[in-house]
Motif scaffolding. Structure first.
Motif, PDB file in Angstrom:
ATOM      1  N   VAL B 493       0.851  -1.202   0.000  1.00 43.29           N
ATOM      2  CA  VAL B 493       0.000   0.000   0.000  1.00 43.29           C
ATOM      3  C   VAL B 493       0.885   1.251   0.000  1.00 43.29           C
ATOM      4  CG1 VAL B 493      -1.947  -1.124   1.151  1.00 43.29           C
ATOM      5  CG2 VAL B 493      -0.174  -0.004   2.537  1.00 43.29           C
ATOM      6  N   PRO B 494       0.333   2.397  -0.421  1.00 41.59           N
ATOM      7  CA  PRO B 494       1.166   3.616  -0.453  1.00 41.59           C
ATOM      8  C   PRO B 494       1.785   3.901   0.924  1.00 41.59           C
ATOM      9  CG  PRO B 494      -0.918   3.987  -1.578  1.00 41.59           C
ATOM     10  CD  PRO B 494      -1.012   2.633  -0.940  1.00 41.59           C
ATOM     11  N   LYS B 495       3.075   4.182   0.901  1.00 43.04           N
ATOM     12  CA  LYS B 495       3.796   4.422   2.154  1.00 43.04           C
ATOM     13  C   LYS B 495       3.469   5.807   2.705  1.00 43.04           C
ATOM     14  CE  LYS B 495       7.563   1.248   1.401  1.00 43.04           C
ATOM     15  NZ  LYS B 495       6.488   0.261   1.239  1.00 43.04           N
ATOM     16  N   PRO B 496       3.639   5.978   4.010  1.00 42.15           N
ATOM     17  CA  PRO B 496       3.386   7.305   4.581  1.00 42.15           C
ATOM     18  C   PRO B 496       4.447   8.291   4.111  1.00 42.15           C
ATOM     19  CG  PRO B 496       4.379   5.872   6.207  1.00 42.15           C
ATOM     20  CD  PRO B 496       4.074   5.015   5.016  1.00 42.15           C
ATOM     21  N   VAL B 497       4.112   9.566   4.177  1.00 43.22           N
ATOM     22  CA  VAL B 497       5.109  10.595   3.905  1.00 43.22           C
ATOM     23  C   VAL B 497       5.532  11.134   5.265  1.00 43.22           C
ATOM     24  CG1 VAL B 497       5.574  12.801   2.821  1.00 43.22           C
ATOM     25  CG2 VAL B 497       4.068  11.144   1.695  1.00 43.22           C
ATOM     26  N   VAL B 498       6.789  10.912   5.604  1.00 42.09           N
ATOM     27  CA  VAL B 498       7.243  11.273   6.949  1.00 42.09           C
ATOM     28  C   VAL B 498       8.265  12.399   6.880  1.00 42.09           C
ATOM     29  CG1 VAL B 498       8.152  10.381   9.128  1.00 42.09           C
ATOM     30  CG2 VAL B 498       6.962   8.840   7.553  1.00 42.09           C
ATOM     31  N   GLN B 499       8.005  13.455   7.632  1.00 45.58           N
ATOM     32  CA  GLN B 499       8.979  14.538   7.746  1.00 45.58           C
ATOM     33  C   GLN B 499       9.449  14.560   9.186  1.00 45.58           C
ATOM     34  OE1 GLN B 499       7.567  18.328   6.067  1.00 45.58           O
ATOM     35  NE2 GLN B 499       5.999  17.115   5.027  1.00 45.58           N
ATOM     36  N   THR B 500      10.629  14.033   9.414  1.00 49.62           N
ATOM     37  CA  THR B 500      11.135  13.962  10.776  1.00 49.62           C
ATOM     38  C   THR B 500      12.052  15.138  11.053  1.00 49.62           C
ATOM     39  OG1 THR B 500      11.067  11.578  10.546  1.00 49.62           O
ATOM     40  CG2 THR B 500      12.227  12.437  12.449  1.00 49.62           C
ATOM     41  N   ASN B 501      11.728  15.836  12.129  1.00 49.60           N
ATOM     42  CA  ASN B 501      12.539  16.964  12.549  1.00 49.60           C
ATOM     43  C   ASN B 501      13.270  16.517  13.815  1.00 49.60           C
ATOM     44  OD1 ASN B 501      13.487  19.276  13.767  1.00 49.60           O
ATOM     45  ND2 ASN B 501      11.702  20.509  13.162  1.00 49.60           N
ATOM     46  N   PRO B 502      14.606  16.404  13.749  1.00 51.38           N
ATOM     47  CA  PRO B 502      15.347  15.858  14.899  1.00 51.38           C
ATOM     48  C   PRO B 502      15.175  16.698  16.164  1.00 51.38           C
ATOM     49  CG  PRO B 502      16.832  16.519  13.100  1.00 51.38           C
ATOM     50  CD  PRO B 502      15.453  16.770  12.621  1.00 51.38           C
ATOM     51  N   LYS B 503      14.827  17.971  15.992  1.00 53.20           N
ATOM     52  CA  LYS B 503      14.664  18.834  17.176  1.00 53.20           C
ATOM     53  C   LYS B 503      13.281  18.704  17.803  1.00 53.20           C
ATOM     54  CE  LYS B 503      16.023  22.441  14.768  1.00 53.20           C
ATOM     55  NZ  LYS B 503      16.145  23.835  14.369  1.00 53.20           N
ATOM     56  N   ALA B 504      12.382  18.021  17.106  1.00 49.20           N
ATOM     57  CA  ALA B 504      10.978  18.059  17.533  1.00 49.20           C
ATOM     58  C   ALA B 504      10.674  17.042  18.628  1.00 49.20           C
ATOM     59  CB  ALA B 504      10.079  17.804  16.334  1.00 49.20           C
ATOM     60  N   ARG B 537       2.405  11.652   7.584  1.00 49.73           N
ATOM     61  CA  ARG B 537       1.129  11.665   6.842  1.00 49.73           C
ATOM     62  C   ARG B 537       0.801  10.252   6.396  1.00 49.73           C
ATOM     63  NH1 ARG B 537      -0.923  12.410   1.560  1.00 49.73           N
ATOM     64  NH2 ARG B 537       1.089  12.993   0.638  1.00 49.73           N
ATOM     65  N   LEU B 538      -0.248   9.744   7.007  1.00 47.93           N
ATOM     66  CA  LEU B 538      -0.674   8.373   6.725  1.00 47.93           C
ATOM     67  C   LEU B 538      -1.393   8.338   5.384  1.00 47.93           C
ATOM     68  CD1 LEU B 538      -0.923   5.831   8.833  1.00 47.93           C
ATOM     69  CD2 LEU B 538      -3.319   6.214   8.324  1.00 47.93           C
ATOM     70  N   ARG B 539      -1.093   7.336   4.568  1.00 45.31           N
ATOM     71  CA  ARG B 539      -1.730   7.285   3.251  1.00 45.31           C
ATOM     72  C   ARG B 539      -2.490   5.990   2.997  1.00 45.31           C
ATOM     73  NH1 ARG B 539       1.371   9.022  -1.674  1.00 45.31           N
ATOM     74  NH2 ARG B 539       2.787   7.313  -1.180  1.00 45.31           N
ATOM     75  N   ALA B 540      -2.449   5.073   3.972  1.00 40.60           N
ATOM     76  CA  ALA B 540      -3.144   3.807   3.714  1.00 40.60           C
ATOM     77  C   ALA B 540      -3.373   3.018   4.990  1.00 40.60           C
ATOM     78  CB  ALA B 540      -2.334   2.960   2.732  1.00 40.60           C
ATOM     79  N   TYR B 541      -4.327   2.128   4.906  1.00 37.96           N
ATOM     80  CA  TYR B 541      -4.547   1.113   5.920  1.00 37.96           C
ATOM     81  C   TYR B 541      -4.544  -0.225   5.199  1.00 37.96           C
ATOM     82  CZ  TYR B 541      -6.765  -1.481   9.712  1.00 37.96           C
ATOM     83  OH  TYR B 541      -7.028  -2.393  10.695  1.00 37.96           O
ATOM     84  N   PRO B 542      -3.867  -1.254   5.645  1.00 43.58           N
ATOM     85  CA  PRO B 542      -3.156  -1.362   6.913  1.00 43.58           C
ATOM     86  C   PRO B 542      -1.939  -0.428   6.986  1.00 43.58           C
ATOM     87  CG  PRO B 542      -2.647  -3.240   5.517  1.00 43.58           C
ATOM     88  CD  PRO B 542      -3.714  -2.468   4.830  1.00 43.58           C
ATOM     89  N   PHE B 543      -1.548  -0.134   8.230  1.00 46.20           N
ATOM     90  CA  PHE B 543      -0.398   0.738   8.445  1.00 46.20           C
ATOM     91  C   PHE B 543       0.873   0.014   8.032  1.00 46.20           C
ATOM     92  CE2 PHE B 543      -3.165   1.849  12.271  1.00 46.20           C
ATOM     93  CZ  PHE B 543      -3.874   2.797  11.564  1.00 46.20           C
ATOM     94  N   ALA B 549       7.781   3.450  14.915  1.00 49.97           N
ATOM     95  CA  ALA B 549       9.071   4.154  15.018  1.00 49.97           C
ATOM     96  C   ALA B 549       8.849   5.659  15.160  1.00 49.97           C
ATOM     97  CB  ALA B 549       9.912   3.857  13.776  1.00 49.97           C
ATOM     98  N   PHE B 550       7.859   6.167  14.455  1.00 47.70           N
ATOM     99  CA  PHE B 550       7.571   7.602  14.540  1.00 47.70           C
ATOM    100  C   PHE B 550       7.111   7.972  15.952  1.00 47.70           C
ATOM    101  CE2 PHE B 550       4.774  11.310  14.142  1.00 47.70           C
ATOM    102  CZ  PHE B 550       5.590  12.186  13.437  1.00 47.70           C
ATOM    103  N   VAL B 551       6.242   7.142  16.502  1.00 44.08           N
ATOM    104  CA  VAL B 551       5.760   7.406  17.867  1.00 44.08           C
ATOM    105  C   VAL B 551       6.943   7.364  18.838  1.00 44.08           C
ATOM    106  CG1 VAL B 551       4.252   6.563  19.727  1.00 44.08           C
ATOM    107  CG2 VAL B 551       3.443   6.544  17.348  1.00 44.08           C
ATOM    108  N   ASP B 552       7.803   6.391  18.663  1.00 46.85           N
ATOM    109  CA  ASP B 552       8.969   6.271  19.544  1.00 46.85           C
ATOM    110  C   ASP B 552       9.862   7.511  19.507  1.00 46.85           C
ATOM    111  OD1 ASP B 552       8.201   3.787  20.340  1.00 46.85           O
ATOM    112  OD2 ASP B 552       9.510   2.703  18.937  1.00 46.85           O
ATOM    113  N   ALA B 553       9.913   8.136  18.360  1.00 44.56           N
ATOM    114  CA  ALA B 553      10.847   9.248  18.187  1.00 44.56           C
ATOM    115  C   ALA B 553      10.331  10.564  18.785  1.00 44.56           C
ATOM    116  CB  ALA B 553      11.152   9.431  16.702  1.00 44.56           C
ATOM    117  N   HIS B 554       9.109  10.563  19.330  1.00 48.52           N
ATOM    118  CA  HIS B 554       8.533  11.811  19.842  1.00 48.52           C
ATOM    119  C   HIS B 554       7.920  11.630  21.226  1.00 48.52           C
ATOM    120  CE1 HIS B 554       8.777  12.219  15.455  1.00 48.52           C
ATOM    121  NE2 HIS B 554       9.148  13.462  15.759  1.00 48.52           N
ATOM    122  N   GLU B 555       7.898  12.732  21.963  1.00 43.46           N
ATOM    123  CA  GLU B 555       7.351  12.646  23.322  1.00 43.46           C
ATOM    124  C   GLU B 555       5.824  12.664  23.301  1.00 43.46           C
ATOM    125  OE1 GLU B 555       9.091  15.664  25.797  1.00 43.46           O
ATOM    126  OE2 GLU B 555      11.125  14.941  25.369  1.00 43.46           O
TER     127      GLU B 555
END
Lengths: 342, 628
Positions: B493-504, B537-543, B549-555
């Motif tokens: 399925v289409p992959k998410p578009v992820v913009q990770t900001n290391p400071k965020a 930005r989620l683009r499909a289900y199933p995830f 990993a994204f959740v892990d990277a943020h508080e």
């Protein structure tokens, strides 16, 4: 010396047209109908690989598994077989479709799709295996149960029945018949004629439920059906590929030429019956029902009306298998669209 | 115009107000069915032709004529195309809503209004431009019957003068909009000019808003999401379409019919497609399933109520493993009420649509480009996985005009999935309809008429050979294979578009049309309060696997949605560990209007402990109460 193998006109043996072993009750009218369907497809010489079998839910809808085992089948959801059949024929208009429904599957949950199937005159043979009750859920009344008909438990039906033949004629079906699972000859003639017809065929076949609706007081029992069967004519069907001429006294028989050149010879049992006249057909259905009987035979036919697939005017090849270059417009088409949006 | 209005206006004009160039919103309030859509499109397209990024959103009632309707146009030099919450420039043409429309404006906003409405007395902190539309339209349009429509073409002329749009450019936009209707072009061009001339003669520029040419829109198209999806379907080689009219999806099938009649009919007049307007949504999906089963690429489009009706068939298709492409142009809830308002409210319904254990693939486009590409993806995935694929659009995306780059011609050939061939049959020996030959959960299928072995298709009760079975082990084996198939789909399925900001420390998760408001909100947070964010930005289900990993990277992770019940967040909870679940918070927007950046920013800042001064006189009055 081996006995010569029996084959039909396309070189297939009768065995090819058989299906799986029935799981319906012994003596069920539906099994007799399956046998006639097998005979009709064999005798008409139709390739099972080109046939699709469709059904909804119920005892009737299980029966496509018991004939034409080499054909694709789709046991859909309750009352919605017409839409699945419509879609399949849109995808491939060369397929020959037979749909098996029941009186509940058609008259109750499926009445909406039934109505629109008839309107569209889709080329399909739609058979209602009509026993006036829900067999698979143990004998509740269905909408074709007659007024005053009695369940085993003594419950009496107090709502008027839906006459699926009258309804089909009113809605635009172009081949409407009624028969009885116990009448081999009439049913086989009607089925063969049905396969020669291009348009919606609606056949209501009284098919007694031996377990839940075959008792005294039921109007869908074997005994009742035998006694109250009132044929509108005597049907003889001669397919286009058989060189048979039927002699008849002028005025005694109505001859109908079908789309593929096959002929129907309808020997008159009453002077003024004309199955090409809607009003006469509907009037006859009502009059017979009023007497507590049911009219059988070819009730109504309109051999020439365009069917739904013809109206759609699609290409000759099946849509399902058109190659990419037929279904994806070229670059210039997309560019033209984009330019229009700038 | 009354001289007193001008006097009041001159007093009110904010002295020393900064010029605001290419960064404001216009709201046009009219009566439904009064022809204002053409006028609004002319205005929108004029701004596009000036090279200024622009977006337009229609907020319309469930009505053909007579009820209030609002159209907002946003010009944004930075390219923001989400709805702007604040209205900077109001065009008040509707007596019924004018008063409330004016009372809810921010101080300093400008109002062009129909003079008899006498709005200038309502506020002393706005700039008013009264226009006697009825007087102006008479000489332009001698035919009294047409005046009601032509009258609405005067306000673009007024705005052209007040905002600085070249009248010739606006006439060009008018020509584009009306096409070959020469008489109508002449009539409406005269109305534009009447408006322009009136403004020139009677108004001095007071409000700070103006437009200046840019070079940001070269080659851009203006298109509705439904249209974009239709083009995608045609390019995907759709052959069978079954549909039932329902707002806001109808225009998807209607545009498709239009395009197909033009580009998919052979020289002899025969079509390479079939379209059926079915009797209801149940039949629509039934036809799609029947057609897909028989080998066609088939689709339908609907909205939430149609999805509900399709539930049983969706389950059948899942178990029977027939492809189906279903567009859900989401809208607000059931029956009468807000069917013409946007929402993202069908996610949960569709994820598990039907009875028994079912789960479905969903593709979630955020833009018209993705409507086009994901329409094509949907057909590929539906055939590849032999299962229904839902394309989750919404009313905002489907029915509004969006600026976009021209669509790219598809380069890949179409892939019909695992259709059995004679060669493959020889290779695998014994064929079974539901036999997992390759270990990916996907079996080979045959289609009627292909001359290969047939099968009898049913719902839940079958074994790997496709034979009827009620055996517990057959059922479990089949269900587990379906799960394997779903797991395989995660990789396709289409992959998410992820913009990770290391400071965020803060992460945003969003989907669909919320995207544009989210991007703008991230800029607001960075520029106004120095809050840095990452964005998934989620683009499909199933995830896909990278969500954890994204959740892990943020508080803290804010899941931004346009529904009340945090539907995506609920789905995420099913897959994330309790520790990860604790990080999730919802930002929800569900008033029927498209989500805007300021609402997100305010909500996030409040949660992040900032003191957010509620500026809100900004309630938008796009809605009516009482009376039908």
């Amino acid at each position: 010396m081996a006995t010569p193998v029996k084959m039909n006109r396309i070189g297939l043996e009768p065995q090819i047209y058989k299906g799986g072993k029935t799981t319906l009750c012994a003596g069920c009218g539906h099994n007799a109908i399956s046998e006639r369907i097998i005979d009709a497809f064999y005798e008409m010489g139709i390739d099972p690989k080109q046939v699709i079998k469709l059904s909804g839910i119920g005892c009737s809808s299980k029966s496509p598994a018991y004939f034409l085992g080499g054909s694709h089948g789709f046991n859909a959801v309750h009352g919605r077989m017409p839409s699945v059949g419509t879609g399949a024929l849109l995808a491939n208009h060369k397929l020959i479709a037979i749909g098996i429904s029941g009186d509940g599957d058609t008259g109750a949950i499926g009445i909406g799709q039934f109505v629109h199937l008839m309107r569209r005159n889709l080329p399909i043979v739609y058979i209602i295996e009509d026993n006036g009750c829900y067999g698979l859920t143990k004998g509740q009344f269905s909408p074709t149960a007659d007024l005053g008909s009695k369940l085993k438990t003594g419950v009496v039906n107090d709502l008027p029945p839906i006459d699926t033949c009258a309804l089909a004629i009113e809605l635009g079906a172009t081949f409407v018949g009624r028969s009885f699972s116990g009448d081999k000859k009439q049913l086989l003639s009607l089925l063969k004629a049905a396969l020669a017809h291009r348009g919606t065929v609606m056949l209501d076949v009284i098919s007694p439920c031996v377990t839940f609706n075959d008792h005294e007081g039921s109007t869908k029992s074997y005994a009742y059906a035998k006694e109250h069967d009132d044929p509108v004519e005597d049907v003889t069907f001669v397919p286009y590929f058989e060189d048979i001429s039927v002699d008849y006294e002028p005025g005694s028989t109505q001859e109908v030429t079908m789309h593929d050149g096959s002929k129907l010879y309808l020997k008159k049992l009453e002077e003024d019956y004309d199955p090409t006249d809607k009003l006469i057909a509907i009037r006859r259905l009502h009059e017979t029902a009023r007497r507590g009987e049911f009219a059988t035979g070819l009730i109504y036919i309109e051999p020439d009306r365009d069917d739904f697939l013809t109206l759609l005017n699609v290409v000759d090849e099946p849509l399902a298998t058109l190659p990419l270059d037929r279904v994806r417009p070229g670059r210039e088409a997309l560019e033209e669209i984009m330019e229009g949006l700038r | 115009m009354s001289p007193t209005d001008l006097a009041v206006q001159q007093q009110q004009a904010r002295s020393g107000a900064q010029r605001v160039v290419n960064d404001f919103s216009i709201q046009v309030a009219t009566v439904n069915g009064s022809g204002s859509q053409t006028a609004n499109m002319v205005l929108l397209r004029s701004i596009l032709l000036m090279g200024v990024p622009v977006s337009g959103k229609n907020m319309f009632p469930s009505n053909i004529a007579g009820l209030p309707t609002w159209y907002t146009i946003r010009a944004s030099k930075r390219g923001y195309i989400a709805r702007k919450k604040e209205v900077d420039f109001l065009v008040a043409m509707n007596a019924e809503t004018a008063k409330e429309d004016v009372l809810t404006l921010e101080p300093g906003a400008a109002v062009v209004y129909d003079e008899p409405l006498k709005l200038s007395a309502l506020r002393n902190d706005l700039v008013f431009y009264p226009v006697p539309f009825d007087t102006l339209v008479k000489p332009v349009c001698p035919d009294a019957k047409l005046r009601r429509l032509v009258k609405n073409m005067i306000y673009p002329g007024i705005l052209a003068k007040l905002l600085g749009i070249d009248l010739a450019l606006m006439e060009k936009a008018l020509g584009k909009q009306l096409g070959k209707k020469a008489k109508a072009v002449v009539l409406n061009a005269a109305a534009l000019k009447a408006g322009f001339d009136y403004a020139e003669a009677n108004f001095t520029k007071q409000a700070p808003y103006s437009l200046e040419a840019m070079n940001e829109t070269a080659g851009k198209i203006l298109i509705e999401g439904n249209q974009a999806a239709a083009i995608g379907c045609m390019m995907a080689g759709v052959t069978v379409v079954a549909w039932y009219p329902i707002t806001p999806s109808s225009s998807l099938c209607e545009s498709l019919i239009g395009y197909m009649k033009k580009y998919r009919v052979d020289k002899d007049g025969k079509a390479t497609f079939a379209v059926v307007q079915a009797e209801d949504e149940i039949a629509s999906l039934g036809m799609v399933i029947g057609a897909s089963w028989a080998g066609a690429r088939a689709m339908t489009a609907t909205a939430g109520p149609g999805i509900s009706l399709m539930g049983e068939f969706a389950g059948l298709a899942y178990y029977a493993e027939t492809p189906a492409v279903i567009f859900d142009v989401q809208r607000v809830g059931p029956s009468t009420g807000l069917p013409t308002r946007t929402a993202q409210g069908d996610l949960l319904q569709i994820a598990f649509l039907s009875h028994g254990d079912t789960k479905h693939l969903m593709l979630i486009p955020c833009s018209v480009e993705e409507c086009y590409t994901m329409a094509q993806d949907a057909f590929e995935l539906a055939e590849q996985f032999q299962t229904p694929v839902f394309v989750m659009m919404d009313l905002d995306l489907g029915m509004n005009n969006w600026m976009a780059d021209g669509f790219k011609y598809p380069t890949a050939p179409i892939n019909r999935g695992k259709l059995l061939t004679k060669a493959k049959l020889a290779e695998i020996g014994e064929w079974g309809r539901y036999k997992d030959v390759d270990g990916d959960g996907i079996a080979y299928r045959t289609i009627p008429g292909d001359g290969l072995p047939a099968s009898f298709t049913r719902g839940s009760g079958h074994n790997a050979k496709g034979q009827y079975s009620e055996r517990p082990d057959d059922y479990v084996e089949n269900m587990d294979r379906l799960n394997r198939k779903f797991a395989t789909a995660r990789r396709f399925v289409p992959k998410p578009v992820v913009q990770t900001n290391p400071k965020a420390k803060v992460g945003f998760v969003g989907y669909g049309t919320s995207h544009f408001a989210i991007e703008e909100s991230r800029d607001q947070l960075r520029e106004e309060t120095k809050v840095e964010t990452s964005y998934f930005r989620l683009r499909a289900y199933p995830f896909t696997d990278d969500l954890a990993a994204f959740v892990d990277a943020h508080e803290r992770v804010y899941v931004i949605e346009q529904n009340r019940d945090a539907q995506l967040l609920q789905l995420m909870k099913l897959e994330l560990t309790p520790d990860r679940q604790k990080k999730l918070q919802s930002v929800l927007h569900y008033n029927g209007l498209p989500i805007d950046a300021r609402s997100i920013t305010d909500e996030v800042l409040a949660r992040e402990g900032f003191d957010v001064a509620k500026k809100t006189a900004t309630r938008m009055s796009a809605g009516t109460a009482g009376g039908e």
